[in-house]
Design an enzyme around this catalytic site. Structure first.
Site, PDB file in Angstrom:
ATOM      1  N   ASN A   7       0.864  -1.193   0.000  1.00 30.59           N
ATOM      2  CA  ASN A   7       0.000   0.000   0.000  1.00 30.59           C
ATOM      3  C   ASN A   7       0.891   1.231   0.000  1.00 30.59           C
ATOM      4  O   ASN A   7       1.445   1.591   1.033  1.00 30.59           O
ATOM      5  CB  ASN A   7      -0.911  -0.029   1.238  1.00 30.59           C
ATOM      6  CG  ASN A   7      -1.777   1.218   1.331  1.00 30.59           C
ATOM      7  OD1 ASN A   7      -1.855   2.003   0.392  1.00 30.59           O
ATOM      8  ND2 ASN A   7      -2.415   1.394   2.476  1.00 30.59           N
ATOM      9  N   LYS A  29       0.084   4.239  -0.253  1.00 27.68           N
ATOM     10  CA  LYS A  29      -0.538   5.436   0.334  1.00 27.68           C
ATOM     11  C   LYS A  29      -0.295   6.626  -0.601  1.00 27.68           C
ATOM     12  O   LYS A  29      -0.289   6.448  -1.820  1.00 27.68           O
ATOM     13  CB  LYS A  29      -0.024   5.670   1.755  1.00 27.68           C
ATOM     14  CG  LYS A  29      -0.159   4.399   2.607  1.00 27.68           C
ATOM     15  CD  LYS A  29       0.071   4.600   4.062  1.00 27.68           C
ATOM     16  CE  LYS A  29      -0.077   3.260   4.789  1.00 27.68           C
ATOM     17  NZ  LYS A  29       0.042   3.361   6.219  1.00 27.68           N
ATOM     18  N   HIS A  63      -9.472   1.469   5.080  1.00 28.01           N
ATOM     19  CA  HIS A  63      -8.171   1.631   5.740  1.00 28.01           C
ATOM     20  C   HIS A  63      -8.332   2.581   6.925  1.00 28.01           C
ATOM     21  O   HIS A  63      -9.109   3.544   6.859  1.00 28.01           O
ATOM     22  CB  HIS A  63      -7.136   2.175   4.753  1.00 28.01           C
ATOM     23  CG  HIS A  63      -5.750   2.096   5.285  1.00 28.01           C
ATOM     24  ND1 HIS A  63      -5.262   3.009   6.189  1.00 28.01           N
ATOM     25  CD2 HIS A  63      -4.769   1.184   5.090  1.00 28.01           C
ATOM     26  CE1 HIS A  63      -4.024   2.665   6.512  1.00 28.01           C
ATOM     27  NE2 HIS A  63      -3.702   1.567   5.852  1.00 28.01           N
ATOM     28  N   GLU A  80      -6.637   4.938   7.948  1.00 32.07           N
ATOM     29  CA  GLU A  80      -6.411   6.359   7.628  1.00 32.07           C
ATOM     30  C   GLU A  80      -7.652   6.975   6.989  1.00 32.07           C
ATOM     31  O   GLU A  80      -7.958   8.149   7.200  1.00 32.07           O
ATOM     32  CB  GLU A  80      -5.178   6.498   6.716  1.00 32.07           C
ATOM     33  CG  GLU A  80      -3.896   6.233   7.510  1.00 32.07           C
ATOM     34  CD  GLU A  80      -2.771   5.595   6.720  1.00 32.07           C
ATOM     35  OE1 GLU A  80      -2.817   5.599   5.477  1.00 32.07           O
ATOM     36  OE2 GLU A  80      -1.844   5.062   7.363  1.00 32.07           O
ATOM     37  N   GLU A 111      -5.152  -4.616  10.704  1.00 30.67           N
ATOM     38  CA  GLU A 111      -4.100  -3.615  10.884  1.00 30.67           C
ATOM     39  C   GLU A 111      -4.335  -2.841  12.174  1.00 30.67           C
ATOM     40  O   GLU A 111      -5.144  -1.901  12.202  1.00 30.67           O
ATOM     41  CB  GLU A 111      -4.107  -2.621   9.723  1.00 30.67           C
ATOM     42  CG  GLU A 111      -3.818  -3.239   8.372  1.00 30.67           C
ATOM     43  CD  GLU A 111      -3.269  -2.197   7.393  1.00 30.67           C
ATOM     44  OE1 GLU A 111      -2.193  -2.457   6.848  1.00 30.67           O
ATOM     45  OE2 GLU A 111      -3.891  -1.143   7.198  1.00 30.67           O
ATOM     46  N   GLY A 140       2.961   2.476  10.617  1.00 32.60           N
ATOM     47  CA  GLY A 140       3.933   3.547  10.400  1.00 32.60           C
ATOM     48  C   GLY A 140       4.688   3.951  11.655  1.00 32.60           C
ATOM     49  O   GLY A 140       5.366   4.972  11.675  1.00 32.60           O
ATOM     50  N   SER A 188       3.781  -2.017  10.157  1.00 33.62           N
ATOM     51  CA  SER A 188       5.239  -2.117  10.276  1.00 33.62           C
ATOM     52  C   SER A 188       5.791  -3.479   9.871  1.00 33.62           C
ATOM     53  O   SER A 188       6.770  -3.958  10.457  1.00 33.62           O
ATOM     54  CB  SER A 188       5.689  -1.726  11.690  1.00 33.62           C
ATOM     55  OG  SER A 188       5.308  -0.385  11.973  1.00 33.62           O
TER      56      SER A 188
END
Ligand SMILES: O=C(CO)COP(=O)(O)O
Length: 252
Positions: free
Chosen positions: A9, A11, A95, A97, A167, A173, A213
């Site tokens: 991904n 992003k 996701h 985010e 996730e 991240g 990660s």
């Protein structure tokens, strides 16, 4: 044996030149191997080019989001019809985010999951808890709700084809990975939840990825777990070498 699905991904990263270069660098090294599927989840402006470049190869191209409607007055949005028309095969939905910054909800994720299947796209549905939720012992109930809502109204056959990505938000991240045992425990729980809304065969077939990660140094341990069938990878998917190492780990 379930296949392993390694999805990078990207992003909101790369230029078109960098995206094209990445695909040129990796595409001939993705193995034709039933045990692993490799996907890049790219920003919308790169999709046309990447689909063209990956035609006839083993690398699939995914979008990172879409609207659930086929068309209409939704300025700035991209529809499932457009993605399918381009030759995109997968789409990331829900996701964290998007849930955090773009008001994605379990309800819109469910609508998008249905829209994906209506247009022949494979959804990669993301679920996962925040640090506060983990500390409050809410992880299992939270992912249960997210999974049940995302899959609501799908046929067992559609659920079989859905990719679920666990996730944990606190591991994205941050360099913090859930221990492989903890990640596996949640993925096993997700499989039980899938079974509770479908049947044993469906839950045994569904691919459940871990994300947060993941990198070449920890991917083997994660993929060795009983219920982790792949990885949704952010940072470590941006470099060709590192992405290829992750794909190779999936074919072990
Ligand atoms: O959000 C992720 C993939 O969708 C994980 O990102 P990182 O691998 O950079 O932690």
């Amino acid at each position: 044996m379930r296949k392993k699905v390694i999805a990078g991904n990207w992003k909101m990263n790369k230029t078109i030149a960098e995206a094209n270069q990445f695909v040129d660098d990796v595409v001939n090294s993705i193995p034709a191997d039933d045990r692993v599927e490799a996907i890049v989840c790219a920003p919308f402006p790169f999709l046309v080019s990447l689909v063209e470049k990956t035609k006839g190869t083993n690398l699939k191209v995914s979008a990172q989001n879409m609207h659930f409607e086929e068309n209409g007055a939704f300025t700035g949005e991209v529809s499932p019809v457009m993605l399918k028309d381009l030759g995109v095969t997968h789409v990331v939905l829900g996701h964290s985010e998007r849930r955090e910054y773009f008001a994605e909800t379990d309800e819109t994720v469910n609508k998008k999951t249905h829209a994906a299947f209506a247009h022949g796209l494979t959804p990669i549905v993301c679920v996962g808890e925040t640090l506060e939720q983990r500390e409050a012992n809410e992880t299992m109930s939270l992912v249960e709700t997210q999974v049940k809502k995302a899959l609501e109204g799908l046929s067992n056959e559609q659920v079989t084809k859905t990719i679920i990505a666990y996730e944990p938000v606190w591991a994205i991240g941050t360099g913090k990975t859930a221990s492989s045992e903890d990640a596996n425990e949640v993925c096993a729980h997700i499989r039980k939840v899938v079974k509770s809304v479908t049947d044993e065969a469906t839950s045994e077939a569904v691919v459940i990825q871990y994300g947060g990660s993941v990198k070449p140094a920890n991917v083997d341990e994660l993929l060795a777990q009983s219920d982790i069938d792949g990885a949704l990878v952010g940072g470590a998917s941006l470099e060709a070498d590192s992405f290829l190492q992750l794909v190779e780990a999936g074919a072990k």
